[in-house]
Design an enzyme around this catalytic site. Structure first.
Site, PDB file in Angstrom:
ATOM      1  N   CYS A 196       0.829  -1.214   0.000  1.00 38.56           N
ATOM      2  CA  CYS A 196       0.000   0.000   0.000  1.00 38.56           C
ATOM      3  C   CYS A 196       0.859   1.257   0.000  1.00 38.56           C
ATOM      4  O   CYS A 196       1.239   1.748   1.056  1.00 38.56           O
ATOM      5  CB  CYS A 196      -0.891   0.020   1.236  1.00 38.56           C
ATOM      6  SG  CYS A 196      -2.105  -1.287   1.245  1.00 38.56           S
TER       7      CYS A 196
ATOM      8  N   GLU B 283      -4.668 -15.504 -26.576  1.00 43.80           N
ATOM      9  CA  GLU B 283      -3.864 -15.418 -25.349  1.00 43.80           C
ATOM     10  C   GLU B 283      -2.610 -16.279 -25.515  1.00 43.80           C
ATOM     11  O   GLU B 283      -2.657 -17.357 -26.098  1.00 43.80           O
ATOM     12  CB  GLU B 283      -4.716 -15.897 -24.157  1.00 43.80           C
ATOM     13  CG  GLU B 283      -3.976 -16.318 -22.919  1.00 43.80           C
ATOM     14  CD  GLU B 283      -3.215 -15.192 -22.236  1.00 43.80           C
ATOM     15  OE1 GLU B 283      -3.739 -14.074 -22.127  1.00 43.80           O
ATOM     16  OE2 GLU B 283      -2.072 -15.462 -21.819  1.00 43.80           O
TER      17      GLU B 283
ATOM     18  N   CYS C 259      -3.578  -1.267 -18.055  1.00 40.67           N
ATOM     19  CA  CYS C 259      -3.138  -1.113 -16.663  1.00 40.67           C
ATOM     20  C   CYS C 259      -1.933  -0.184 -16.596  1.00 40.67           C
ATOM     21  O   CYS C 259      -1.314  -0.051 -15.550  1.00 40.67           O
ATOM     22  CB  CYS C 259      -2.818  -2.478 -16.054  1.00 40.67           C
ATOM     23  SG  CYS C 259      -1.578  -3.379 -16.985  1.00 40.67           S
TER      24      CYS C 259
END
Ligand code: SAH
Length: 457
Positions: A82, A336, A412
């Site tokens: 975090c 994929e 992302c």
């Protein structure tokens, strides 16, 4: 002013970098300072001085930013997980939105992009959202096991009793294993000597089904007295699968290739929307199921499907987006690179009774051009969800040649996204919408979903 290493300076933090470090200036000299946020005024010791910028260590907060919050977790500062827990969630979202915007403006050259940006879509409760945890194990104080997470940029383990990104049940599982390890003297793998048994503990939970998987990753063949551990773990409600994963390789790779089911099924199941997915220890599956639904619904909305479309889903993983799209499309083709993921994808299609999907194993940048040239395949919509490095240029060129009406880009990494959108824009695709979705609360990572439409033919 001469800027000197090991000297302290008072710095106002005015921006934040993509890795979450605060950015401030001493006159024109830029300084990156970990553990600071926009609005802080801090006394900073310069630990590294380069020509135009440097790195500083926070010595004292002279005036804390009003956007700071007290982290829930006492390990937040040291833990590599975090990096943003000390920043209010509202500001975390703002930061992520700005990261995407800035990349699109600076790298992509889309100057007015903010007008068409949606979100940031955040979570109501930005804690305990992960369905998967991989805890490294090692030797802690007084020869007791340490189980937890790596400290930032290192492999030293922070012994953690509670992780606020995981469900409580995951803490419970770790508690049981910890006790068992102490009682039966289970050794832990040491990266230096390459000896010891237990390497990692993997937990996975199906949020909608409540099914739990525990997988112990070992440098060996079996765990002594494992029956006792199984007996204790199966007392947890929802326990569905207990497995071993064998990894005798001396690398950073967490999982080996072989899994052995010790108890229950070799997989758990979970739903995203109406679609059911089977998840085994080796399967890739999105870690934040609540926000994954938000992201996929955006992708579906942008794909604008009526039931007549042929859609290609490139970088499809276990077919999560493909199956989501297949609910509304005529036919979906998924591509994929990992063969096991395609096995999962095909099984998931079958389990959901979906017959309008075809999966290919291979590189997207090879399969699509080949199918286009040799079999003249067609696409009304192409969806891409590449890894951090973005799309291969050959692939973007094939998209241009195939001329789909719409391209949906799920990303992302805003930097490679911006680079690729610029290329697609050069091919006549206009960026129509950009949605920022927070899949990884408390961390610097951000997901983006973009709609591009063909403007010429
Ligand atoms: N769309 C999926 C997975 C996205 S992650 C989901 O939402 O769950 C990106 C995927 O791209 C990974 O599964 C990775 O194995 C795959 N990948 C990486 N390089 C690739 C390539 N060149 N061609 C096809 N797939 C690739």
């Amino acid at each position: 002013m001469e800027i000197k290493k090991n000297e302290c300076y008072e710095i106002s933090i005015v921006d934040m970098a993509e890795d979450g470090q605060g950015i401030g200036k001493i006159e024109d000299f830029v300084v990156f300072v970990k553990d600071t946020v926009i609005g802080d005024v801090a006394r900073v010791k310069l630990v590294k001085v380069l020509k135009h910028y440097g790195f500083g260590r926070l010595e004292e907060l002279i005036l804390p930013s009003k956007d700071r919050v007290e982290p829930l977790c006492k390990h937040a500062k040291a833990c590599g997980g975090c990096t943003l827990q000390h920043l209010s969630y509202e500001k975390q979202l703002e930061y992520k939105f700005d990261q995407v915007k800035n990349c699109l403006v600076r790298i992509g050259g889309f100057l007015d992009i903010e007008k068409i940006m949606e979100g940031p879509y955040g979570m109501e409760n930005p804690f305990r959202y992960r369905n998967k945890a991989q805890f490294p194990t090692g030797m802690g104080k007084n020869f007791k096991p340490a189980i937890g997470f790596y400290a930032g940029r290192t492999h030293s383990i922070i012994d953690t009793r509670e992780c606020f990104l995981q469900l409580e049940v995951s803490d419970e599982v770790i508690g049981i294993i910890r006790e068992f390890m102490e009682e039966f003297h289970i050794s832990t793998y040491d990266e230096t000597s390459k000896k010891g048994l237990l390497r990692h503990i993997l937990t996975r939970v199906g949020f909608t089904t409540g099914e739990i998987m525990v997988c112990l990753i070992i440098n060996g063949k079996k765990i002594p007295n494992v029956e006792e551990l199984i007996q204790r773990l199966t007392k947890i409600e929802g326990m569905t699968s207990i497995c071993l994963n064998i990894n005798k390789e001396h690398t950073n790779k967490i999982l080996g290739d072989t899994c052995v089911t010790l108890w229950g099924k070799g997989y758990i199941e979970d739903y995203i929307g109406e679609v059911k997915y089977q998840i085994s220890p080796l399967s890739f599956y999105q870690v934040n199921p609540v926000q994954t639904k938000v992201l996929y619904e955006k992708a579906l909305e942008y794909a604008g499907l009526t039931g007549e479309e042929t859609v290609w889903d490139l970088y499809c993983g276990i077919g999560t987006i493909s199956l989501f799209l297949a609910q509304k499309a005529k036919w979906v083709y998924g591509v994929e690179i990992v063969p096991q993921a395609i096995e999962d994808a095909r099984r998931n299609a079958k389990n959901n009774g979906m017959e309008n999907v075809t999966f290919f194993v291979g590189k997207a940048e090879e399969v699509l051009p080949k199918e286009y040239e040799e079999n003249k395949v067609y696409a009304k919509v192409i969806v891409v969800d590449p890894p951090r490095k973005g799309c291969d240029e050959t692939l973007l060129k094939t998209i241009y040649e195939m001329q789909p009406e719409r391209v949906v880009y799920v990303s992302c990494n805003p930097a490679t996204l911006a680079r690729d959108l610029k290329i697609l824009a050069g091919y006549g695709y206009e960026v129509k919408k950009v949605a920022v979705v927070d899949q990884f609360c408390q961390t610097v990572h951000v997901e983006t979903c973009v709609l591009l439409c063909r403007t010429n033919s």
